[in-house]
Design a protein around this motif. Sequence first.
Motif, PDB file in Angstrom:
ATOM      1  N   SER A  39       0.836  -1.238   0.078  1.00  9.46           N
ATOM      2  CA  SER A  39       0.017  -0.031  -0.059  1.00  9.46           C
ATOM      3  C   SER A  39       1.022   1.205   0.048  1.00  9.46           C
ATOM      4  O   SER A  39       0.518   2.202  -0.738  1.00  9.46           O
ATOM      5  CB  SER A  39      -0.953  -0.188   1.265  1.00  9.46           C
ATOM      6  OG  SER A  39      -1.466   1.044   1.435  1.00  9.46           O
ATOM      7  N   LYS A  42       2.492   1.930  -3.376  1.00  3.51           N
ATOM      8  CA  LYS A  42       1.550   2.367  -4.294  1.00  3.51           C
ATOM      9  C   LYS A  42       1.434   3.769  -4.054  1.00  3.51           C
ATOM     10  O   LYS A  42       1.258   4.552  -4.949  1.00  3.51           O
ATOM     11  CB  LYS A  42       0.230   1.811  -4.393  1.00  3.51           C
ATOM     12  CG  LYS A  42       0.091   0.522  -5.058  1.00  3.51           C
ATOM     13  CD  LYS A  42      -1.143  -0.202  -4.722  1.00  3.51           C
ATOM     14  CE  LYS A  42      -1.204  -1.679  -5.325  1.00  3.51           C
ATOM     15  NZ  LYS A  42      -2.460  -2.421  -5.020  1.00  3.51           N
ATOM     16  N   ARG A  43       1.276   4.374  -2.864  1.00  7.14           N
ATOM     17  CA  ARG A  43       1.255   5.713  -2.486  1.00  7.14           C
ATOM     18  C   ARG A  43       2.460   6.416  -2.985  1.00  7.14           C
ATOM     19  O   ARG A  43       2.182   7.619  -3.273  1.00  7.14           O
ATOM     20  CB  ARG A  43       1.161   5.694  -1.164  1.00  7.14           C
ATOM     21  CG  ARG A  43       0.367   7.191  -0.491  1.00  7.14           C
ATOM     22  CD  ARG A  43       0.211   7.254   0.987  1.00  7.14           C
ATOM     23  NE  ARG A  43       0.148   5.801   1.679  1.00  7.14           N
ATOM     24  CZ  ARG A  43       0.334   5.504   2.777  1.00  7.14           C
ATOM     25  NH1 ARG A  43       0.668   6.303   3.547  1.00  7.14           N
ATOM     26  NH2 ARG A  43      -0.110   4.243   3.209  1.00  7.14           N
TER      27      ARG A  43
END
Length: 172
Positions: A39, A42-43
Amino acid sequence: MNSEEKELEILENIYKSSTPIRQRDLAEVVGLSLGMTNSILKRLVNKGFLKIKKVNNRNIRYVVSAAGIEAISKKSYRYFKRTIKNVVFYKEAIDQLIAEGKLQGFDGVYLKGKSDLDFIVEHSCRKQGVEFVLNPGEFGGKAYTLYAENIQPEKEPSDGSAYLQELLIAAR
């Protein structure tokens, strides 16, 4: 550690790695779950700090972008500024302690134990005309004992000595 710090830690690890680093290895190094690491990656891509390079159909490689390098640099600069601020703070607190010891008739300071601040204590002694004592048994004057910050206070010293840890906590 907050999310922004974890992002920067991931960025730094990717940047420092000389070989492609797997998400699983990255998760282990930074102490996060694989899902949370994914996550955050991706950020970081969405923020423009990382770029994805496709190695083959199954593997990708993360590359830190110029914006990512700038983010790492800003973090390093903030850390450097905070460190300098702390050194100045500790220097002033130690200067005051040694000045008070000198007024009480001490002409030397013995730092008992290993300390990350020994260079500050030694500098303050020189600056104030007090001897930095390496071996109290060989010192002919009256030495003030300063216990290093890693020595846990047991009781209040009766000879006017002090615990560096207590001084630094009290001064904060």
